[in-house]
Design an enzyme around this catalytic site. Structure first.
Site, mmCIF file in Angstrom:
data_model
loop_
_atom_site.group_PDB
_atom_site.id
_atom_site.type_symbol
_atom_site.label_atom_id
_atom_site.label_comp_id
_atom_site.label_asym_id
_atom_site.label_seq_id
_atom_site.Cartn_x
_atom_site.Cartn_y
_atom_site.Cartn_z
ATOM 1 N N HIS A 195 25.263 -13.264 -35.253
ATOM 2 C CA HIS A 195 25.697 -12.523 -36.422
ATOM 3 C C HIS A 195 25.901 -13.419 -37.636
ATOM 4 O O HIS A 195 25.634 -13.016 -38.761
ATOM 5 C CB HIS A 195 26.965 -11.742 -36.092
ATOM 6 C CG HIS A 195 26.682 -10.585 -35.201
ATOM 7 N ND1 HIS A 195 27.591 -10.023 -34.370
ATOM 8 C CD2 HIS A 195 25.544 -9.890 -35.031
ATOM 9 C CE1 HIS A 195 27.037 -9.029 -33.716
ATOM 10 N NE2 HIS A 195 25.799 -8.932 -34.096
ATOM 11 N N ARG A 302 -3.769 -17.602 -36.380
ATOM 12 C CA ARG A 302 -5.037 -18.079 -35.792
ATOM 13 C C ARG A 302 -4.710 -19.348 -35.010
ATOM 14 O O ARG A 302 -4.855 -20.460 -35.516
ATOM 15 C CB ARG A 302 -6.067 -18.328 -36.889
ATOM 16 C CG ARG A 302 -6.660 -17.057 -37.489
ATOM 17 C CD ARG A 302 -7.803 -17.381 -38.441
ATOM 18 N NE ARG A 302 -8.622 -16.208 -38.729
ATOM 19 C CZ ARG A 302 -8.489 -15.444 -39.824
ATOM 20 N NH1 ARG A 302 -7.567 -15.721 -40.708
ATOM 21 N NH2 ARG A 302 -9.297 -14.411 -40.014
ATOM 22 N N ARG A 338 -2.293 -14.785 -31.964
ATOM 23 C CA ARG A 338 -3.556 -14.451 -31.308
ATOM 24 C C ARG A 338 -3.914 -15.567 -30.343
ATOM 25 O O ARG A 338 -3.837 -16.747 -30.682
ATOM 26 C CB ARG A 338 -4.666 -14.294 -32.353
ATOM 27 C CG ARG A 338 -5.994 -13.980 -31.687
ATOM 28 C CD ARG A 338 -7.052 -13.649 -32.691
ATOM 29 N NE ARG A 338 -7.486 -14.828 -33.426
ATOM 30 C CZ ARG A 338 -8.379 -14.781 -34.407
ATOM 31 N NH1 ARG A 338 -8.906 -13.633 -34.771
ATOM 32 N NH2 ARG A 338 -8.742 -15.882 -35.018
ATOM 33 N N GLU A 435 -12.654 -5.688 -32.539
ATOM 34 C CA GLU A 435 -13.672 -6.378 -33.336
ATOM 35 C C GLU A 435 -15.057 -6.309 -32.707
ATOM 36 O O GLU A 435 -15.997 -6.912 -33.212
ATOM 37 C CB GLU A 435 -13.258 -7.815 -33.676
ATOM 38 C CG GLU A 435 -12.698 -8.624 -32.553
ATOM 39 C CD GLU A 435 -12.105 -9.962 -33.009
ATOM 40 O OE1 GLU A 435 -12.175 -10.313 -34.194
ATOM 41 O OE2 GLU A 435 -11.573 -10.663 -32.138
ATOM 42 N N ASN A 458 -13.855 -8.591 -39.925
ATOM 43 C CA ASN A 458 -14.894 -9.617 -40.091
ATOM 44 C C ASN A 458 -15.880 -9.536 -38.937
ATOM 45 O O ASN A 458 -17.089 -9.442 -39.132
ATOM 46 C CB ASN A 458 -14.282 -11.020 -40.125
ATOM 47 C CG ASN A 458 -13.153 -11.119 -41.134
ATOM 48 O OD1 ASN A 458 -13.089 -10.340 -42.074
ATOM 49 N ND2 ASN A 458 -12.247 -12.065 -40.922
ATOM 50 N N ASP A 459 -15.345 -9.545 -37.737
ATOM 51 C CA ASP A 459 -16.248 -9.489 -36.585
ATOM 52 C C ASP A 459 -16.766 -8.084 -36.334
ATOM 53 O O ASP A 459 -17.913 -7.907 -35.920
ATOM 54 C CB ASP A 459 -15.550 -10.053 -35.337
ATOM 55 C CG ASP A 459 -15.609 -11.562 -35.341
ATOM 56 O OD1 ASP A 459 -16.704 -12.106 -35.577
ATOM 57 O OD2 ASP A 459 -14.564 -12.207 -35.147
ATOM 58 N N ARG A 469 -21.922 -13.330 -39.708
ATOM 59 C CA ARG A 469 -20.980 -13.477 -40.821
ATOM 60 C C ARG A 469 -21.107 -14.816 -41.527
ATOM 61 O O ARG A 469 -20.521 -15.012 -42.583
ATOM 62 C CB ARG A 469 -19.529 -13.228 -40.337
ATOM 63 C CG ARG A 469 -19.075 -14.187 -39.290
ATOM 64 C CD ARG A 469 -17.791 -13.710 -38.622
ATOM 65 N NE ARG A 469 -16.600 -14.271 -39.246
ATOM 66 C CZ ARG A 469 -15.373 -14.166 -38.743
ATOM 67 N NH1 ARG A 469 -15.180 -13.477 -37.605
ATOM 68 N NH2 ARG A 469 -14.354 -14.702 -39.335
ATOM 69 N N CYS A 506 -6.473 -6.924 -39.855
ATOM 70 C CA CYS A 506 -6.200 -8.312 -40.215
ATOM 71 C C CYS A 506 -7.451 -9.034 -40.686
ATOM 72 O O CYS A 506 -7.416 -10.222 -40.967
ATOM 73 C CB CYS A 506 -5.527 -9.056 -39.071
ATOM 74 S SG CYS A 506 -6.560 -9.182 -37.609
HETATM 75 C C1 PEP Z 1 -11.754 -10.725 -37.804
HETATM 76 O O1 PEP Z 1 -12.691 -10.877 -37.054
HETATM 77 O O2 PEP Z 1 -11.714 -9.847 -38.702
HETATM 78 C C2 PEP Z 1 -10.573 -11.597 -37.686
HETATM 79 C C3 PEP Z 1 -9.475 -11.373 -38.357
HETATM 80 O O3 PEP Z 1 -10.683 -12.687 -36.864
HETATM 81 P P1 PEP Z 1 -11.424 -14.039 -37.274
HETATM 82 O O4 PEP Z 1 -11.817 -13.934 -38.734
HETATM 83 O O5 PEP Z 1 -10.493 -15.141 -37.003
HETATM 84 O O6 PEP Z 1 -12.611 -14.015 -36.364
HETATM 85 MG MG MG Z 2 -12.520 -12.151 -35.346
#
Ligand code: PEP
Ligand code: MG
Length: 575
Positions: A195, A302, A338, A435, A458-459, A469, A506
């Site tokens: 507290h 990450r 992660r 992903e 992204n993935d 990518r 994310c």
């Molecule tokens: C994604 O794939 O969107 C992600 C957040 O993971 P990373 O860019 O680390 O592959």
């Molecule tokens: Mg990813």
């Protein structure tokens, strides 16, 4: 001792409340409890009982007064102090103390100590850290009663413009020291969930706790720098260190001024729909940036950066220390760690050469192949979870077996930790990244097993559009606004809603300036972006309208091209 007095020393503790403070130390030492008398004569019993009740009454009156101050200052601490009042005025405990005086011929002081120590023993042995904190609370109440019996009260004014160093500190004293103008706190004991720590955070006073022998190592009038972000104390700093921290302090203040109200403003649309605004981070320093920029938590750590920095896999211990610091610096907000997403464009020593690494041994595939590495990470994460603000997230999930095998491994690690009496959060949420198209399409099956989803756009874009990518030749195809990507996201979001688990984003799309209304309209609960984007994103969220965003998202997923999606967004923005 005098010779070392002016040598700069760094002392490490637990960061309990952020911010930097520079000032002179005021050291309060614990008064060892010495009772002049242990046993009393039978004729002294009535007097001893009335001394006890008088101390009880004066302590309760003082506490009530402090609760009134807390309520007036609109600080959300009155409930904490009320807990103290409840412990203090507990009839059963008071009766038991009275009995100890009457039947054991103990002095009031000894009877109080015996009663509270007996109760404390019970909580001290608890596995749950929150229950163990109760032991500390009982100590605080006991000390208050003993002070009352000795007619002693602390002069809080000694703390004016000073950094208070004390073996422990009660929330009530913390309130009073704050009122007297204390700059910061250092204690030897305490947990970040205690507290006193909660109170320090809510009063925005820097605090470092768990500093062993602080009251011995630090002397009154020592010059101290306390860095509540890192849990660091610098005692008698060199002029250059002092200058560095003075600048950092000014920078922090300037930053806070610039951001004004936005850092503390709610992340919600103007029609009141709340979004959890989280940060993506790679390092401990990023946590400070996340906090300064008003993140509600960390949506993506990450962790593979630990490997990239070291060029080898960190040990369980190295990981534990790092995760623990993350959890403590961000407490009470959640931190989503992660599991190592190695492979593909992310380094991993010892991985075989692959012709097609993005479709090869990355993320969960690597972890299930190298269970030794996976297990050490799971254990480190679990051990750091004891304050209950850690979530574990699994990358690159494509099959339900991968998730089931991971959950089995997590259970196995929990069993091993239990056997060695290592504390951890048994309810730590385990979620997955969406992903791969497979994870999105089968989201309802995954939602039956996972505690949360985070969409890695992204993935998901790379794998949905078969567009590397990292390859500039296909960069024009790699587009998260493509309706195929949006429709997959929608499947995952709807599945999460159907199973009542949180879903966030994310990937980079979360911070894209054109995507905010679209993502809100699709129904995400969380958006996680790099710290420098947080406030801009919050501004856009606050400008959005939830109802309009839902209509926009419905139109966007029915479009037949990314261009169309962009046009719909542009049209909506002009209105
Ligand atoms: C994604 O794939 O969107 C992600 C957040 O993971 P990373 O860019 O680390 O592959
Ligand atoms: Mg990813």
């Amino acid at each position: 001792m005098a010779a070392t007095k002016h040598i700069e020393r760094k002392i490490k503790g637990i960061p309990a409340s952020q911010g930097i403070s520079i000032g002179k130390a005021v050291v309060l030492r614990a008064e060892a409890f010495v009772s002049s008398v242990e046993h009393i004569e039978p004729e002294e019993i009535p007097n001893e009982i009335s001394r006890f009740y008088a101390a009880l009454e004066s302590s309760a009156t003082e506490l009530k007064h402090i609760i009134e101050i807390a309520e007036k200052e609109a600080i959300n601490v009155a409930p904490i102090l009320e807990t103290y009042l409840l412990i203090l005025t507990d009839q059963t405990a008071a009766d038991s103390i009275k009995r100890r005086i009457q039947q054991g011929y103990y002095s009031a002081e000894i009877a109080v100590v015996q009663e509270f120590d007996a109760q404390k023993q019970f909580f001290k042995l608890a596995k749950d850290p929150i229950l163990r904190e109760r032991a500390v609370e009982l100590d605080h109440v006991k000390d208050r009663l003993l002070d009352g019996l000795r007619n002693r009260s602390i002069t809080h004014s000694v703390a004016a413009k000073s950094i208070v160093v004390s073996p422990s500190i009660t929330p009530t004293d913390l309130m009073m020291f704050n009122k007297a103008g204390a700059l910061a706190f250092i204690t030897e004991v305490g947990g970040i969930a205690s507290h006193a720590s909660i109170l320090a955070r809510s009063l925005s006073i820097p605090a470092v706790i768990g500093v062993r022998d602080a009251a011995q190592l630090i002397h009154t009038d020592d010059t101290l720098i306390i860095d509540g972000n890192a849990g660091l104390i610098i005692c008698n700093p060199k002029p250059e260190t002092l200058a560095k921290y003075e600048k950092r302090k000014l920078d922090e203040e300037e930053n806070r001024r610039k951001l004004g109200k936005l850092a503390t403003a709610k992340a919600e649309t103007h029609d009141g729909h709340a979004i959890h605004l989280l940060a993506n981070i790679d390092s401990l320093e990023d946590v400070d940036a996340a906090r300064i920029n008003g993140a509600d938590g960390i949506g993506l750590v990450r962790s593979e950066y630990l490997i990239i920095q070291r060029q080898h896999f960190p040990t369980e211990e190295e990981q534990f220390e790092w995760y623990q610091q993350l959890a403590e610096r961000m407490y009470p907000h959640p931190v989503t760690i992660r599991a190592f997403d190695v492979g593909s464009d992310k380094y991993a020593e010892g991985l075989p050469h692959e012709d097609n690494p993005a479709l090869g041994m990355r993320g969960i595939r690597f972890l299930l192949h190298r269970k030794d590495i996976f297990k050490s990470q799971i254990k480190a994460v679990l051990r750091a979870s004891q304050h209950r603000n850690i979530r574990l997230m699994l990358p690159m999930i494509a099959t339900t077996e991968e998730l089931q095998q991971s959950l089995e491994l997590i259970n196995k690690c929990k069993r091993q930790l239990r056997r060695s009496n290592t504390p951890f959060d048994d309810t730590m949420p385990v979620g997955i990244m969406i992903e791969t198209p497979a994870a999105a399409i089968m989201a309802i099956d995954f939602a039956n097993l996972a505690d949360f989803f985070s969409i890695g756009t992204n993935d998901l874009t790379q794998y949905t559009l078969a567009s590397d990518r990292t390859n500039e030749f296909v960069a024009h195809i790699f587009d998260p606004f493509h309706p195929a990507v949006l429709r997959l996201m929608k499947i995952a979001i709807d599945a999460a809603k159907a199973r009542n688990i949180p879903v966030g984003i994310c990937g980079e799309m979360a911070g894209h300036s054109a995507a905010t209304e679209l993502l809100i309209g699709l129904g995400v609960d969380e958006l996680s972006v790099t710290p420098p984007l947080l406030l801009e994103l919050k501004k856009r969220i606050r400008k959005s309208d939830y109802l309009k965003s839902q209509i926009l998202a419905a139109l966007a997923i029915r479009s037949d091209s990314s261009n169309d999606v962009r046009k719909i967004i542009a049209k909506e923005r002009k209105r």
